[in-house]
Design a protein around this motif. Structure first.
Motif, mmCIF file in Angstrom:
data_model
loop_
_atom_site.group_PDB
_atom_site.id
_atom_site.type_symbol
_atom_site.label_atom_id
_atom_site.label_comp_id
_atom_site.label_asym_id
_atom_site.label_seq_id
_atom_site.Cartn_x
_atom_site.Cartn_y
_atom_site.Cartn_z
ATOM 1 N N ALA A 76 0.945 -1.135 0.056
ATOM 2 C CA ALA A 76 -0.093 0.052 -0.192
ATOM 3 C C ALA A 76 0.873 1.307 0.097
ATOM 4 O O ALA A 76 0.525 2.089 -0.683
ATOM 5 C CB ALA A 76 -0.990 -0.178 1.067
ATOM 6 N N ALA A 88 2.471 1.832 -3.438
ATOM 7 C CA ALA A 88 1.329 2.135 -4.525
ATOM 8 C C ALA A 88 0.723 3.492 -3.939
ATOM 9 O O ALA A 88 -0.153 4.112 -4.747
ATOM 10 C CB ALA A 88 0.136 1.198 -4.424
ATOM 11 N N GLU A 108 -1.326 4.199 -1.581
ATOM 12 C CA GLU A 108 -2.528 4.118 -1.063
ATOM 13 C C GLU A 108 -2.607 4.473 0.643
ATOM 14 O O GLU A 108 -1.782 4.722 0.928
ATOM 15 C CB GLU A 108 -3.079 2.659 -1.115
ATOM 16 C CG GLU A 108 -3.059 2.122 -2.646
ATOM 17 C CD GLU A 108 -3.489 0.590 -2.804
ATOM 18 O OE1 GLU A 108 -3.956 -0.133 -3.772
ATOM 19 O OE2 GLU A 108 -3.224 -0.054 -1.785
ATOM 20 N N THR A 109 -4.041 4.717 0.926
ATOM 21 C CA THR A 109 -4.079 5.155 2.354
ATOM 22 C C THR A 109 -5.089 4.124 2.969
ATOM 23 O O THR A 109 -6.056 3.848 2.098
ATOM 24 C CB THR A 109 -4.354 6.466 2.572
ATOM 25 O OG1 THR A 109 -5.523 6.854 1.608
ATOM 26 C CG2 THR A 109 -3.504 7.320 2.019
ATOM 27 N N TYR A 110 -5.272 4.190 4.151
ATOM 28 C CA TYR A 110 -6.234 3.364 4.926
ATOM 29 C C TYR A 110 -6.823 4.301 5.897
ATOM 30 O O TYR A 110 -6.211 5.219 6.381
ATOM 31 C CB TYR A 110 -5.723 2.247 5.631
ATOM 32 C CG TYR A 110 -5.219 1.137 4.958
ATOM 33 C CD1 TYR A 110 -6.193 -0.150 4.576
ATOM 34 C CD2 TYR A 110 -3.946 1.061 4.280
ATOM 35 C CE1 TYR A 110 -5.648 -1.190 4.031
ATOM 36 C CE2 TYR A 110 -3.631 -0.120 3.796
ATOM 37 C CZ TYR A 110 -4.508 -1.123 3.399
ATOM 38 O OH TYR A 110 -4.017 -2.377 2.713
ATOM 39 N N ARG A 152 -9.738 1.420 2.159
ATOM 40 C CA ARG A 152 -8.597 1.409 1.575
ATOM 41 C C ARG A 152 -8.888 2.455 0.306
ATOM 42 O O ARG A 152 -9.627 2.276 -0.408
ATOM 43 C CB ARG A 152 -7.908 0.284 1.111
ATOM 44 C CG ARG A 152 -6.561 0.286 0.707
ATOM 45 C CD ARG A 152 -5.929 -0.865 0.456
ATOM 46 N NE ARG A 152 -6.231 -1.364 -0.843
ATOM 47 C CZ ARG A 152 -6.512 -2.538 -1.433
ATOM 48 N NH1 ARG A 152 -6.362 -3.835 -0.299
ATOM 49 N NH2 ARG A 152 -6.794 -2.825 -2.461
ATOM 50 N N ARG A 153 -7.922 3.835 0.219
ATOM 51 C CA ARG A 153 -8.225 4.620 -0.951
ATOM 52 C C ARG A 153 -6.873 4.499 -1.794
ATOM 53 O O ARG A 153 -5.743 4.248 -1.271
ATOM 54 C CB ARG A 153 -8.335 5.810 -0.427
ATOM 55 C CG ARG A 153 -9.593 6.041 0.106
ATOM 56 C CD ARG A 153 -9.849 7.575 0.309
ATOM 57 N NE ARG A 153 -11.296 7.818 0.834
ATOM 58 C CZ ARG A 153 -12.311 7.914 0.135
ATOM 59 N NH1 ARG A 153 -12.037 8.314 -1.187
ATOM 60 N NH2 ARG A 153 -13.565 8.054 0.654
ATOM 61 N N SER A 154 -7.190 4.621 -3.249
ATOM 62 C CA SER A 154 -6.029 4.526 -4.238
ATOM 63 C C SER A 154 -5.060 5.880 -3.837
ATOM 64 O O SER A 154 -5.474 6.825 -3.200
ATOM 65 C CB SER A 154 -6.261 4.631 -5.426
ATOM 66 O OG SER A 154 -7.269 5.927 -5.781
ATOM 67 N N ALA A 155 -3.949 6.111 -4.625
ATOM 68 C CA ALA A 155 -3.217 7.079 -4.680
ATOM 69 C C ALA A 155 -4.022 8.547 -5.158
ATOM 70 O O ALA A 155 -3.806 9.653 -4.708
ATOM 71 C CB ALA A 155 -1.861 7.072 -5.445
ATOM 72 N N ALA A 156 -5.029 8.237 -5.948
ATOM 73 C CA ALA A 156 -5.888 9.436 -6.539
ATOM 74 C C ALA A 156 -7.196 9.731 -5.886
ATOM 75 O O ALA A 156 -7.567 10.578 -5.960
ATOM 76 C CB ALA A 156 -6.446 8.677 -8.064
ATOM 77 N N SER A 168 -9.409 7.433 -4.880
ATOM 78 C CA SER A 168 -11.007 6.629 -5.087
ATOM 79 C C SER A 168 -10.978 5.446 -3.976
ATOM 80 O O SER A 168 -9.813 5.036 -3.570
ATOM 81 C CB SER A 168 -10.821 6.270 -6.281
ATOM 82 O OG SER A 168 -9.721 5.262 -6.970
ATOM 83 N N VAL A 198 -10.715 1.889 -2.877
ATOM 84 C CA VAL A 198 -10.437 0.747 -3.496
ATOM 85 C C VAL A 198 -11.068 -0.376 -2.805
ATOM 86 O O VAL A 198 -11.281 -1.359 -3.700
ATOM 87 C CB VAL A 198 -9.004 0.391 -3.358
ATOM 88 C CG1 VAL A 198 -8.526 -0.940 -3.789
ATOM 89 C CG2 VAL A 198 -8.188 1.353 -4.206
#
Length: 140
Positions: free
Chosen positions: A57, A60, A62-64, A98-102, A104, A106
């Motif tokens: 994560a 990539a 990503e964030t939680y 969980r969110r994508s780098a953009a 959104s 996931v």
């Protein structure tokens, strides 16, 4: 890690378990898996999976959010710390995502209550280490 978690006693094992749960929560919030990796022996597949998940994560971007684990109740069994002992717990987990780098979403994770968590600990080199984690399913 609290000083009480640095004792080869049942109370020390219980304090270490509380630290381990806190380290799991922090790993996902801060995308920092290193404390989990240090707390576990290589035999802990559950721990390795968490470390890999958080590392992926972070790579990539990503964030939680949410998904916080709280301990409802627990008990550390009697035993020889060098051979290992069990901490049996019931935990709750808040809803999370969980969110994508953009930005959104996931994945989403539902709130869960009354999850059983069995954790094997061993006193190694003057410190507690996680040997393995089991998450048995409740049966009715």
């Amino acid at each position: 890690m609290p000083s009480e978690a640095r004792q080869p006693t049942r109370a020390g094992a219980a304090a270490f378990f509380r630290y381990f749960v806190s380290a799991m929560n922090d790993a996902y919030r801060q995308l920092r898996p290193e404390p989990l990796a240090v707390a576990a022996l290589p035999s802990c597949g559950f721990c390795g999976d968490l470390v890999n998940d958080v590392s992926a994560a972070r790579s990539a971007g990503e964030t939680y959010g949410g998904g916080i684990i709280t301990i409802a109740t627990m008990v550390a069994a009697d035993g020889d710390p060098a051979s290992g002992l069990m901490v049996n717990a019931v935990v709750d987990q808040s809803a999370g995502e969980r969110r994508s780098a953009a930005g959104s979403v996931v994945a989403t994770y539902p709130e869960q209550h009354g999850l059983r968590m069995d954790v094997g600990l061993r006193w190694v080199g003057g410190e507690w280490r996680v040997v393995g984690v089991a998450l048995p399913k409740a049966t009715s």
